[in-house]
Design an enzyme around this catalytic site. Sequence first.
Site, PDB file in Angstrom:
ATOM      1  N   CYS A   1       0.839  -1.203   0.000  1.00  0.00           N
ATOM      2  CA  CYS A   1       0.000   0.000   0.000  1.00  0.00           C
ATOM      3  C   CYS A   1       0.882   1.263   0.000  1.00  0.00           C
ATOM      4  CB  CYS A   1      -0.981  -0.060   1.182  1.00  0.00           C
ATOM      5  SG  CYS A   1      -2.310   1.123   1.029  1.00  0.00           S
ATOM      6  N   TYR A   2       0.903   2.013   1.109  1.00  0.00           N
ATOM      7  CA  TYR A   2       1.772   3.196   1.174  1.00  0.00           C
ATOM      8  C   TYR A   2       3.211   2.805   0.820  1.00  0.00           C
ATOM      9  CZ  TYR A   2       3.916   7.422   3.181  1.00  0.00           C
ATOM     10  OH  TYR A   2       4.607   8.584   3.373  1.00  0.00           O
TER      11      TYR A   2
ATOM     12  N   HIS B   1      -3.678  -5.337   0.659  1.00  0.00           N
ATOM     13  CA  HIS B   1      -3.056  -5.782   1.912  1.00  0.00           C
ATOM     14  C   HIS B   1      -2.979  -7.313   1.993  1.00  0.00           C
ATOM     15  CE1 HIS B   1      -2.661  -1.921   3.986  1.00  0.00           C
ATOM     16  NE2 HIS B   1      -3.659  -1.574   3.196  1.00  0.00           N
TER      17      HIS B   1
ATOM     18  N   ASP C   1       4.496 -13.093  31.502  1.00  0.00           N
ATOM     19  CA  ASP C   1       5.640 -12.399  30.899  1.00  0.00           C
ATOM     20  C   ASP C   1       6.856 -12.388  31.828  1.00  0.00           C
ATOM     21  OD1 ASP C   1       3.729 -11.943  29.031  1.00  0.00           O
ATOM     22  OD2 ASP C   1       3.393  -9.852  29.579  1.00  0.00           O
TER      23      ASP C   1
ATOM     24  N   LYS D   1       2.482 -12.122  22.528  1.00  0.00           N
ATOM     25  CA  LYS D   1       2.041 -12.844  23.723  1.00  0.00           C
ATOM     26  C   LYS D   1       1.964 -14.364  23.507  1.00  0.00           C
ATOM     27  CE  LYS D   1       0.147 -12.238  27.894  1.00  0.00           C
ATOM     28  NZ  LYS D   1       0.617 -11.266  28.884  1.00  0.00           N
TER      29      LYS D   1
END
Length: 526
Positions: free
Chosen positions: A95-96, A182, A240, A382
């Site tokens: 895209c961009y 995308h 974590d 995660k």
Amino acid sequence: MTSPALGTPGAGPAQPATVFILDFGAQYSQLIARRTRELNVYCEIVPYDTPWRALAPRNPAAIILSGGPESTLVPGAPQMDPDIIRSGVPMLGICYGMQLIARECGAELVKLDHAEYGPAMLTVDRQTPLLSGVAAQSRVWMSHGDSVVRLPEGFVEAGSTPRCRVAAMANDERKLYGVQFHPEVVHTEQGKKIIENFLHAVAGIRSDWQMESFVDRSIEQIREQVGRDKVICALSGGVDSAVAATLVSRAIGEQLTCIFVDHGLLRKNEANRVVEAFRDVLHLNVVAVDARKRFLDKLAGVSDPEQKRIIIGHEFIRVFEEEAAKIPGVKYLVQGTLYPDVIESKTPQSKAGHKIKSHHNVGGLPEQMNFSLIEPLRALFKDEVRAVGKVLGLPEAIVQRQPFPGPGLAVRIIDAITEERLDLVREADAIVCEEIDGAELDPKPWQYFAVLTPVKSVGVMGDGRTYSNLVAVRAITSEDGMTADWARLPYDLLERISTRIVNEVPGVNRVAYDITSKPPSTVEWE
Ligand code: XMP
């Protein structure tokens, strides 16, 4: 405190083939990273203005340019270092990102009269390694306001949609590619194939990045970084900090001391379980600090949610500092920082946004502490952290632990906190967890707990009038806690929860189920 240099966890003695994703502020940058990792290729997201001289020493195997909210046609739009395009590293612009490559190579772009959002049908117009094996026609997901109308020299148009003449462009010789759609979103049918083609066929990267190799490399690296020095870590019981501490302990053993601050705001038996798991099962060097009274004293009479959070955050730091000072010669502090935290603090769009509540993370320690950071999970999502936990042999209860806020039960007691109210919410919460865990729901709610409200109501128990507390039960489905929906728990399960709470928890005569989503509510009540 000092932080490691660009993407240190992926570097080191046996560096894997690394793909860098230049982030131009796209909503989907993390998805690009996710798709890449799903193909067992290691990648890191870096800010769009990262200079080539910072990337070159890492020997990038490929570079992907993300999309972004800006238009390349607007003066001052985010640019990248032109040396990156000249580097010869295979590159895919999305895209961009495609428009930037196009502009940099001399293309002409125009602003469309009507921006194109949503599904479109891609036709493959020419064979190129990027689109090899991609169906002649397939649905893609578009989101753009500008379009390439004249290709740069050396590029060919490889795919188009009815409203976008250049939906894919290719320069096979220079290995430069662009797609206007995308490929990273699931709505693009052949998206995964296109990313796979880019990584495998174009860039020649092998799919050999595994959690085991991540663990081995991290251990090696931590050893190299730390030498004979001492390290401390704040253990919260969450996945974590548990995984980070275990990884560091595998690397340096007794040189690591974990500090576990029991602030008295944890769930039933949680403090004991955390200490037992780490000391007895994982053989970590754990200092457990019983600070329950200290926190309760500080919180006495405080009912304002923000005030509670601030007090807990400050007190935690104070206790941690005191304990750390008792261990001489500590040079490093382990933190369980995850990839999304790293990205959020760097991407352009993170600069905006309103404060809803001051999240306090155990381990969010003050800047002035004189330690260097070890952040072994900085490159992971995660679910990848959970996978590392499994490789390290952490107990399921820790690896699959549901998210729990740093300020703990304090934000699940509406109004002031007392020992009695803590006991009450702890018992009710244990019932909610036991019943939901036991029901083996598929899918399981993302988070579930009890809240003690400040409401009292009239009831009748054993022919007598009661005037007691209302407990609310919250169970939500979510992917990341940013948005959530209330879980449609079966009625019989809700009934069991309610009956058990009013029968087993003294002082409760009514139970309510929270049926609000986030937004407009938040997950926690405070
Ligand atoms: P909210 O209530 O903001 O919660 O919708 C979103 C997710 O974050 C958790 N949460 C916290 N986690 N420190 C944390 O580490 C905090 O202060 C905190 N407050 C909320 C919450 O449990 C949910 O998973």
